[in-house]
Design an enzyme around this catalytic site. Structure first.
Site, short mmCIF file in Angstrom:
data_model
loop_
_atom_site.label_atom_id
_atom_site.label_comp_id
_atom_site.label_asym_id
_atom_site.label_seq_id
_atom_site.Cartn_x
_atom_site.Cartn_y
_atom_site.Cartn_z
N PRO A 1 0.80 -0.74 0.17
CA PRO A 1 0.57 -0.59 0.18
C PRO A 1 0.96 1.42 -0.18
O PRO A 1 0.17 2.67 -0.44
CB PRO A 1 -0.59 -0.24 0.96
CG PRO A 1 0.25 -0.85 2.34
CD PRO A 1 0.67 -1.88 1.19
N GLU B 1 1.46 -7.61 8.67
CA GLU B 1 1.12 -6.50 8.53
C GLU B 1 2.87 -5.23 8.02
O GLU B 1 2.47 -4.74 7.22
CB GLU B 1 2.01 -6.02 10.10
CG GLU B 1 1.72 -5.72 11.04
CD GLU B 1 0.34 -5.31 11.15
OE1 GLU B 1 0.40 -3.86 10.39
OE2 GLU B 1 -1.01 -5.04 11.36
N ARG C 1 -5.60 -7.23 -20.97
CA ARG C 1 -6.09 -6.80 -21.76
C ARG C 1 -5.77 -6.27 -22.78
O ARG C 1 -6.54 -6.18 -24.30
CB ARG C 1 -7.35 -6.46 -21.36
CG ARG C 1 -7.43 -5.15 -20.27
CD ARG C 1 -8.41 -4.99 -19.51
NE ARG C 1 -9.55 -4.03 -20.84
CZ ARG C 1 -9.84 -3.07 -21.29
NH1 ARG C 1 -8.31 -2.49 -20.65
NH2 ARG C 1 -10.99 -2.89 -22.31
N ASP D 1 -10.65 3.45 -24.73
CA ASP D 1 -10.73 2.87 -23.60
C ASP D 1 -10.63 4.27 -22.67
O ASP D 1 -9.70 4.87 -23.26
CB ASP D 1 -10.27 1.76 -22.41
CG ASP D 1 -9.96 0.60 -23.26
OD1 ASP D 1 -11.11 0.55 -23.61
OD2 ASP D 1 -9.54 -0.22 -22.89
#
Ligand code: ADE
Length: 247
Positions: A91, A118, A155, A170
């Site tokens: 993160p 963690e 993709r 897109d």
């Protein structure tokens, strides 16, 4: 493309990566995905992979040994392939976006390291070329983030999307959100398809679509416009849009 995934929960991948377009890419041999459980490489007699942080603090950290040894085995199995990118899911990493998916799609080999608990012993990060986050929130592990990144990358590989699903128009690939689209019927519950789309004049249709894409981006994601180099025509269209909005 070859994708290796290091994870403590290999079964998480069996559903999502074997369905739909990614599943078809595997069937068509455009993609090979190998999931390695790095617990199998733990030299600890209990096959532990985590330990308490030096200096104290809450939670457990993934230890370097199982991941380093799993990576060595993967690199040995893929000796003929370029090492490619090694992406550690974290993160605290750089936020994933379409541009990153496009960069990943140019590689022939990607390796994703999915953490749990963690976090990682910092030395594990020396294995990675990229530290990448899915977004500003904390997941229980890197697996779901890796699946999203793999889906967005695969993709874009040549031959994966047919004409019917093509990628170049897109949202984000053009730098703008996608223009609104309609299919039959021309009128549904009193809602009309814009007249310009029904008249077959492709120059007018292209112009309308560009204006709509600019308008949608201005209203929903103005931050994207700041990142783009806009043509003179785009700037004129934006002036028109702003004038219409002020009427
Ligand atoms: N692991 C936990 N949370 C994550 C996130 N937001 N992105 C990538 N990996 C993660």
């Amino acid at each position: 493309m070859k994708i290796d995934i290091l994870s403590l929960f290999p079964d998480m991948f069996s559903g999502p990566l074997h369905q739909s377009i990614v599943g078809k890419a595997i069937e068509d041999q455009l993609l090979d995905i190998q999931v390695t459980n790095f617990r199998d490489f733990s030299s600890n007699k209990h096959h532990n992979v985590d330990d308490y942080p030096y200096g104290g603090g809450a939670g457990m950290l993934l230890q370097p040994q199982p991941i380093f040894d799993a990576m060595a085995a993967i690199q040995n199995d893929n000796a003929k392939l370029p090492k490619g990118r090694v992406i550690i899911l974290d993160p605290g990493g750089k936020q994933f976006d379409q541009e990153m998916a496009e960069t990943f799609a140019h590689e022939s080999h990607l390796t994703f390291i999915c953490g749990h608990y963690e976090g990682y012993d910092e030395r594990i990060k020396t294995l990675a070329t990229d530290e990448v986050s899915l977004g500003d929130y904390v997941l229980t592990g890197g697996e779901l983030a890796a699946m999203v990144m793999i889906d967005a990358t695969v993709r874009l590989l040549p031959g994966v999307l047919g004409n019917k699903e093509s990628a170049p128009g897109d949202s984000f690939s053009t730098g703008l959100l996608e223009y609104p689209q309609y299919s039959r019927p021309a009128v549904f519950r009193g809602m009309q398809v814009p007249e310009v789309l029904l008249n077959g004049n492709h120059q007018l249709i292209d112009q309308w679509r560009r204006k709509q894409a600019l308008k949608r981006t201005l209203l929903k994601r103005p931050d994207l416009l700041n990142k783009m180099t806009l043509s003179k025509i785009d700037l004129e269209l934006l002036d028109d849009i702003k004038a219409d909005l002020n009427d």
